[in-house]
Design an enzyme around this catalytic site. Structure first.
Site, PDB file in Angstrom:
ATOM      1  N   HIS A  46       0.842  -1.349  -0.094  1.00 40.45           N
ATOM      2  CA  HIS A  46      -0.132  -0.050   0.008  1.00 40.45           C
ATOM      3  C   HIS A  46       1.004   1.454  -0.009  1.00 40.45           C
ATOM      4  CE1 HIS A  46      -3.170   2.865   0.657  1.00 40.45           C
ATOM      5  NE2 HIS A  46      -2.586   3.222   1.758  1.00 40.45           N
ATOM      6  N   ASP A 170      -7.578   1.752   2.553  1.00 41.08           N
ATOM      7  CA  ASP A 170      -6.998   2.743   3.533  1.00 41.08           C
ATOM      8  C   ASP A 170      -7.781   3.892   3.830  1.00 41.08           C
ATOM      9  OD1 ASP A 170      -4.987   3.308   5.449  1.00 41.08           O
ATOM     10  OD2 ASP A 170      -4.020   4.461   4.315  1.00 41.08           O
ATOM     11  N   HIS A 421      -5.694   9.754   0.017  1.00 42.87           N
ATOM     12  CA  HIS A 421      -6.599  10.034   1.088  1.00 42.87           C
ATOM     13  C   HIS A 421      -5.716  10.309   2.395  1.00 42.87           C
ATOM     14  CE1 HIS A 421      -4.933   5.753   0.757  1.00 42.87           C
ATOM     15  NE2 HIS A 421      -4.503   5.990   2.124  1.00 42.87           N
TER      16      HIS A 421
END
Length: 968
Positions: A46, A170, A421
């Site tokens: 990620h 996430d 994000h």
């Protein structure tokens, strides 16, 4: 056949050498077994596009003393590890990072990657430029960043590069509109992670972690159904199975002669601590196990060698009566296995609401980030506004050279990064936040070159620069302060003509200023003092003490209107009604905005207050809003004072609250709304932190329901202290009732309503009866969640000052409901103000030789409820076009399905042919075949348009996307 019909097909040319051997997609999945528990290991990394380090630092791996991460090493090492064993799989999500790596690789490496993509070993998931936030983002920016990321993948890898599922593991809560967008893109599934802990506990125990989510239950219906999976425990590897450089787990040792032998213990721990608890949450004999974490796989060999051992030592084994089939997999392969296992039927409850707010525990509601870093959120909106202007003007002037595309892409990609994000949310570190603004500013500066050239061409003005004033929000502009004659050009990026009140900062109010429209009419003007708090804004470098106001009527759709500005030698006539009525009159209450209706008078009172943030074990942070329960909310001032100004165009009340809070209420002549323009900061920094709200209290009778927007598109019902899908236990009465608000909130009863609109994303809600609050600025004393830094924004050696606007609009009748949506569009896609030289010509001479008005659209061809969402250059002869019916079924009976004939819609070019695509424009619509789980039979599939059919039908809330071939 015309070029548009083969455009997307051409992208596959780059991979022709591998087409015959391509086995990507579902056909590349490893076999599952019906009588086994199938364990799908998902190797992944990620990779945040900025967070603790900047986007560039995370890519290159610099500043390891701050945080260890280097995406360029991850990608190179994963490619090498996959080549060693064809059974291995890996997924990659963030195209913004991948593309940065790809363009710097030699052809041998590119060939290796193409082979891995074509045999299904390397699979792209989601495919957007970033893994966007779902709370604070505007739907247009989400669609754009998904489109651009997928465009890069499509052009490079063809069909095997097309993602099949969304992977949003996430973001801090999940939006219903994202489910709708992903279904319209054509995704087969939506994988997510963070949902409320109460909801998660219930789902964990009744096989509720997989379900069908309907993204548009009231409008688009079953076509927006999407299979949804909630990860069992975050997205990291199970305990004991983390094998990257930053992990402390022991490797798997399966040599029985070694004193370090531990494979049986590793397997038993995996089964007892992860597999057995997870089985209760999922309905099939398949479990998805994430094997990775943030920025993992710099040591890809170590990761894969240990997973190889886990697979070989578990596969085919029967342990405690359960047979295991452990395989390398991907989310799409896992989905395929679930679909087969359940025979395409999923019987769980249909999800029609969303996953906000996200509570990770009883005292931690992640609602602070809805408002954190408000100036960044405002600049993100500003940047998207200009992005649409830039793309449209490029289309109208055929600005499709390689240089033009490069300039446009700089802003396009900066905006894609900013949707991440940890960017738009304000959850990044301070230096990272500054870097995001740097990227956006760089993109705007390059796009300004495109818009200047385009306007010069349209206006027939050779060698003239059209500039933008970036500080109009604090009444600062070099042009208006220092030049006596110039041209003001207002470009309207909406498909309908609009009227705008223009405010220009000027130094003094003594000389007569004449504003002349294209027809030669001299417009009414009004001069007002700039609020004294604005004059002392940190960083403001301006001599202007006044604002000149005029009304620009009927700015053409997707077009511009120019005005001639002339400061004369004459003294300006002094009008009594333009100057102050009261001099900072003290009062014990704030302003009331009053509206007379058929049933009486409705009023809205405005006040500004602040919470003191909680400290200790569960503090307020840039992510979390938690007011101290022992400290009551406080007003910024118990006795605010005001000065009133009135005139022919606007009546204003300038309010002073305290040393760091002020606001202005504005009522423009003939306007249907009232502006509340606030200036807050620098905030005091005490032992708790300060979280400032604007609270609107009304005497409108309504129940506990309010209606908030969903990413600026549909609306969703919110009820205080209630969740639609479980019995909600209230633990945080303020933050537990906060929701993301991107464009506004509506309050209504059977006869009347009030819309409260915002100019940027904010958190807010109805914490108590008959009021709505918006958090507009905040700082915190504590950090959270790994960021390692409290939220205390600084600029110009002091705390950040934010200036923003709320709009109060009375609604009720269907016509006014539509007006609220139209106003919201005008706020988010405002008419852009350009300045250029008059070249010392008089108005008469200038107007004879220059084009002072241009409309890109035949407005009569566009129904009122239809919005031109996208007009952007797609190739040298094609344009990407999106049309949207922005009105829902429940909002008005006057507008339902509409048809637009686009053959003569545009004035600058003619549409020769068209072909419809999915929402992200990476697949022809007739080729979209989604994996739909059966609930009530298959959803209706509409026949695609023929290339010469220019009548576009749009159902309520429908967006349709086309690649159109044009001729100028």
């Amino acid at each position: 056949m015309v070029q548009v019909k083969i455009l997307l097909a051409l992208v596959a040319i780059v991979v022709l050498a591998y087409e015959a051997e391509a086995e990507c997609g579902y056909q590349s999945c490893h076999e599952t077994k019906d009588d086994h528990l199938n364990i799908h290991l998902i190797p992944h990394t990620h990779d945040d596009l900025g967070w603790i380090k900047t986007y560039e630092q995370l890519y290159y791996g610099s500043h390891d003393n701050v945080y260890r991460a280097g995406v360029q090493y991850i990608l190179r090492n994963v490619v090498k590890a996959l080549q060693e064993n064809k059974d291995r799989r890996f997924i990659y999500v963030e195209t913004g990072f991948f593309w940065k790596w790809w363009v710097n690789q030699d052809e041998d490496t590119r060939d290796q990657v193409r082979e891995l993509v074509n045999n299904g070993q390397l699979e792209f998931i989601s495919g957007g430029w970033s893994m966007n936030d779902e709370a604070t983002t505007y739907y247009q920016t989400v669609i754009d960043q998904m489109t651009w990321g997928m465009r890069r993948l499509n052009d490079t890898f063809g069909e095997c590069g097309r993602p099949k599922v969304a992977w949003q593991i996430d973001p801090f809560g999940h939006s219903r509109e994202m489910a709708s967008i992903f279904s319209q893109i054509g995704f087969d599934a939506f994988f997510l992670n963070r949902i409320d802990y109460q909801d998660k506990d219930i789902r964990n125990n009744n096989k509720g972690l997989e379900f069908i989510w309907r993204g548009s239950p009231d409008n688009l219906g079953e076509s927006t159904d999407i299979f949804t999976n909630i990860l069992f425990r975050h997205y990291s590897a199970p305990g004991g199975l983390c094998f990257d450089e930053n992990c402390s787990d022991e490797p798997i040792i399966d040599d029985p002669d070694s004193p370090e032998y531990n494979v049986e213990q590793k397997i038993n721990d995996f089964i007892n601590n992860w597999i057995n608890p997870a089985k209760a949450g999922y309905p099939s004999n398949n479990l998805l196990v994430t094997m990775g974490d943030d920025f993992q796989y710099e040591n890809a060999v170590k990761n894969f060698l240990n997973m190889d051992k886990l697979i070989s030592n578990m596969n085919g084994k029967e342990i405690d009566g359960v047979k295991y089939n452990v395989i390398y997999s991907t989310p799409s392969c896992y989905l395929n296995a679930v679909y087969k296992s359940l025979n395409g039927t999923l019987k769980s409850d249909l999800k029609t609401d969303d996953f906000f707010p996200y509570g990770s525990s009883a005292s931690q509601y992640w609602t602070g980030y809805f408002s954190s870093r408000p100036t960044g959120k405002g600049y993100g909106r500003f940047s998207n506004n200009f992005m649409q202007v830039c793309k449209q003007l490029a289309v109208f002037t055929n600005a499709t050279s390689e240089d033009d595309f490069t300039k446009i892409n700089t802003l396009r990609e900066a905006l894609g990064v900013f949707q991440h994000h940890d960017a738009m949310t304000g959850t990044e570190r301070e230096d990272v936040a500054h870097d995001y603004i740097r990227l956006l500013h760089k993109g705007i500066t390059q796009c300004e070159e495109v818009t200047s050239q385009a306007l010069s061409k349209l206006a027939n003005v050779d060698d003239t620069t059209f500039t933008t004033c970036h500080y109009l929000n604090i009444s600062q502009c070099d042009v208006t302060e220092n030049q006596d004659n110039f041209i003001i050009t207002l470009y309207n990026p909406l498909g309908k003509s609009v009227t705008k009140f223009v405010r220009l900062p000027i130094v003094e109010d003594t000389n007569e200023i004449i504003i002349t429209d294209p027809e030669g009419n001299q417009l009414t003007t009004q001069i007002l003092p700039v609020h004294e708090a604005v004059l002392t804004t940190p960083g403001r470098d301006s001599k202007a003490k006044f604002d000149l106001v005029f009304e620009a009527e009927n700015i053409p759709p997707l077009g511009y209107k120019s005005f001639y500005y002339q400061k004369t030698e004459k003294a300006r006539p002094k009008y009594h009604d333009e100057y102050q009525i009261n001099d900072w009159t003290k009062t014990t209450h704030g302003p009331k905005i009053v509206k007379k209706t058929e049933d009486g008078i409705i009023s809205v009172a405005v006040e500004f207050l602040y919470y003191s943030g909680a400290i200790g074990d569960n503090p307020s942070s840039n992510y979390i809003f938690r007011p101290d329960p022992d400290i009551p909310i406080q007003a910024l001032s118990d006795s605010p004072s005001y000065t009133a100004y009135t005139g022919p165009l606007v009546t204003e009340y300038h309010w002073k609250l305290n040393d760091w809070g002020s606001f202005v209420t504005r009522n423009y002549s003939g306007s249907k709304y009232v502006e509340v323009n606030y200036l807050i900061g620098p905030l005091p920094y005490d032992e708790h932190g300060v979280e400032v709200i604007a609270r609107f209290t009304t005497d409108l009778e309504y129940d506990d329901k309010i209606y908030t927007d969903v990413n600026g598109r549909e609306i969703i019902e919110r009820v205080r202290d209630f969740r639609p899908t479980w019995n909600f236990t209230v633990t945080e009465p303020e933050s537990g009732n906060y929701f993301p608000i991107v464009t506004g909130v509506t309050l209504k009863n059977d006869t009347a309503g009030i819309a409260l609109l915002t100019d940027r994303a904010q958190g807010g809600g109805s914490v108590s009866y008959q009021n709505v609050e918006f958090m507009i600025h905040r700082n915190t004393i504590k950090d959270c969640c790994g960021v390692g830094q409290a939220l205390n924004e600084q600029a110009y050696d002091t705390g950040v000052v934010t200036r923003g606007t709320h709009y109060v609009l009375y609604t009720g009748l269907e016509e006014n409901d539509l007006t609220a949506k139209e106003l919201s569009q005008q706020v988010y896609l405002n008419s852009w103000t350009f300045f250029s030289s008059s070249n010392d010509q008089s108005f008469e001479d200038y107007s004879k030789s220059h084009v002072m008005q241009f409309s890109g659209v035949n407005e009569k061809s566009l129904p009122r409820n239809v919005h031109i969402l996208t007009v952007e250059p797609w190739s040298s002869t094609t344009v990407l076009l999106r049309l949207e019916n922005f009105v829902g079924k429940e909002e008005t009976d006057n507008y339902g399905s509409s048809t637009v004939n686009i053959e003569e819609l545009f004035t600058a070019f003619k549409i020769v042919s068209l072909r419809e695509t999915n929402l992200s424009a990476n697949q022809w619509s007739e080729e979209v075949q989604r994996m739909m789980f059966n609930r009530n039979g298959p959803a209706e599939v509409k026949e695609p348009l023929k290339d010469d059919d220019f009548d576009i039908a749009l159902d309520p809330l429908q967006i349709r996307t086309f690649v159109v071939e044009i001729s100028y």
